[in-house]
Enzyme design. Structure first.
Site, mmCIF file in Angstrom:
data_model
loop_
_atom_site.group_PDB
_atom_site.id
_atom_site.type_symbol
_atom_site.label_atom_id
_atom_site.label_comp_id
_atom_site.label_asym_id
_atom_site.label_seq_id
_atom_site.Cartn_x
_atom_site.Cartn_y
_atom_site.Cartn_z
ATOM 1 N N PRO A 123 0.790 -1.242 0.000
ATOM 2 C CA PRO A 123 0.000 0.000 0.000
ATOM 3 C C PRO A 123 0.820 1.288 0.000
ATOM 4 O O PRO A 123 0.250 2.366 0.154
ATOM 5 C CB PRO A 123 -0.813 -0.109 1.285
ATOM 6 C CG PRO A 123 0.085 -0.858 2.212
ATOM 7 C CD PRO A 123 0.826 -1.854 1.356
ATOM 8 N N CYS A 242 9.690 -9.230 5.010
ATOM 9 C CA CYS A 242 9.385 -9.119 6.437
ATOM 10 C C CYS A 242 9.304 -10.509 7.050
ATOM 11 O O CYS A 242 8.356 -10.844 7.770
ATOM 12 C CB CYS A 242 8.090 -8.329 6.671
ATOM 13 S SG CYS A 242 6.632 -9.027 5.862
#
Length: 307
Positions: A123, A242
């Protein structure tokens, strides 16, 4: 394995894997970090304000702000009901982003006036950080396969005052031919198992399936190969995730370099603070953070340059 899994509420397969990869001390530290609430971390929008000015502004709004240790734009904030209730947020003075993610932007450090490709952008936390580092000068082509997430990216750019980002729906495994050897900087923040951010989604640990990781590794490799084609000679390719699994991180990079010998890992020490380098790997061109270190998410960064 079962004792640790039960004590720290983690799947047995995950505990077993971490014990094999990291040993007892690191495994327990990761499990403990996963059970702690994640801090509210934001990135100062230096296109509109400074970190010190933002601290003052937030205090006027009743928000406590403390500077992060490694990222010079970062703040931990507490004492607010919702971000939308803060005028400083609505004015675009900051963006929500974990400190580890900010370090990825710093590790790439695109120059003003550059052409940058963000292959998996939505995003938009990293995308907007890159634009900020470029002083909103240049061009960023932001690709993602999810239209609704690209809408969030566009909303963030509008709020933050960024106008150099062009967002397009695109499978990162098939980036446009027109960008072959054109980009000065390319970011691949790859889809991954997300095992570095379980503290943010505690229930996700029970939905993870170890059988999914090989497919993710294949997908990451395909995206990296596609993105690498867009890097011009002398350009920079940054890979990040991540997660904390070796095959998705350093193993993925090593496999990529074996197939693309015209890329080499590049020293990270000019771009990141020395205190980020807990394991002495920055001169080698990569960093692995485990969950909870410096209050950050688990994260991996590797910087590569095309010869």
């Amino acid at each position: 394995v079962e004792h640790i899994a039960l004590k720290y509420s983690h799947p047995s397969w995950l505990v077993k894997r971490w014990l094999e990869e990291f040993g007892l001390e690191v495994t327990i530290a990761i499990c403990k970090a996963d059970n702690e609430p994640a801090p509210n971390t934001i990135r100062t929008n230096t296109l509109k304000t400074s970190r010190d000015e933002l601290v003052t502004r937030l205090s006027w709004e009743g928000v406590t702000a403390v500077k992060t240790d490694l990222a010079p734009e970062g703040l931990y904030i507490e004492g607010f009901l919702s971000l939308g209730s803060l005028e400083s947020f609505r004015e675009g003075l900051f963006q929500v982003q974990d400190e580890s993610s900010m370090l990825a932007g710093r590790a790439l450090s695109p120059l003003a006036g550059s052409l940058v490709i963000d292959a998996c952008s939505a995003p938009g936390g990293k995308t907007t950080h890159l634009a900020q580092l470029m002083r909103n000068n240049g061009e960023i082509r932001a690709f993602d396969i999810h239209p609704h997430k690209l809408d969030l990216l566009k909303e963030n750019c509008l709020r933050l005052g960024i106008d150099i980002v062009q967002a397009d729906i695109r499978d990162a495994r098939k980036l446009p031919e027109e960008y072959i050897e054109q980009a000065d900087f390319v970011l691949v923040d790859a889809p991954c198992s997300g095992l570095g951010v379980l503290r943010r989604r505690p229930d996700a640990r029970w939905r993870k399936d170890p059988a999914e990781i090989p497919a993710l590794v294949q997908l990451q490799g395909e995206i990296l190969a596609s993105a690498a084609r867009c890097v011009k000679k002398g350009g920079v390719l940054l890979y990040s995730t991540c997660t904390v699994t070796r095959e998705e991180n350093l193993g993925q990079v090593e496999d990529f370099l074996s197939r693309h010998p015209w890329f080499v890992l590049e020293d990270l020490t000019p771009f990141l603070p020395e205190t980020a380098d807990r394991r002495g790997t920055m001169p080698k061109g990569y960093l692995q953070f485990y969950p909870g270190e410096n209050r950050m998410d688990g994260f991996f960064i590797a910087r590569m340059r095309k010869r």
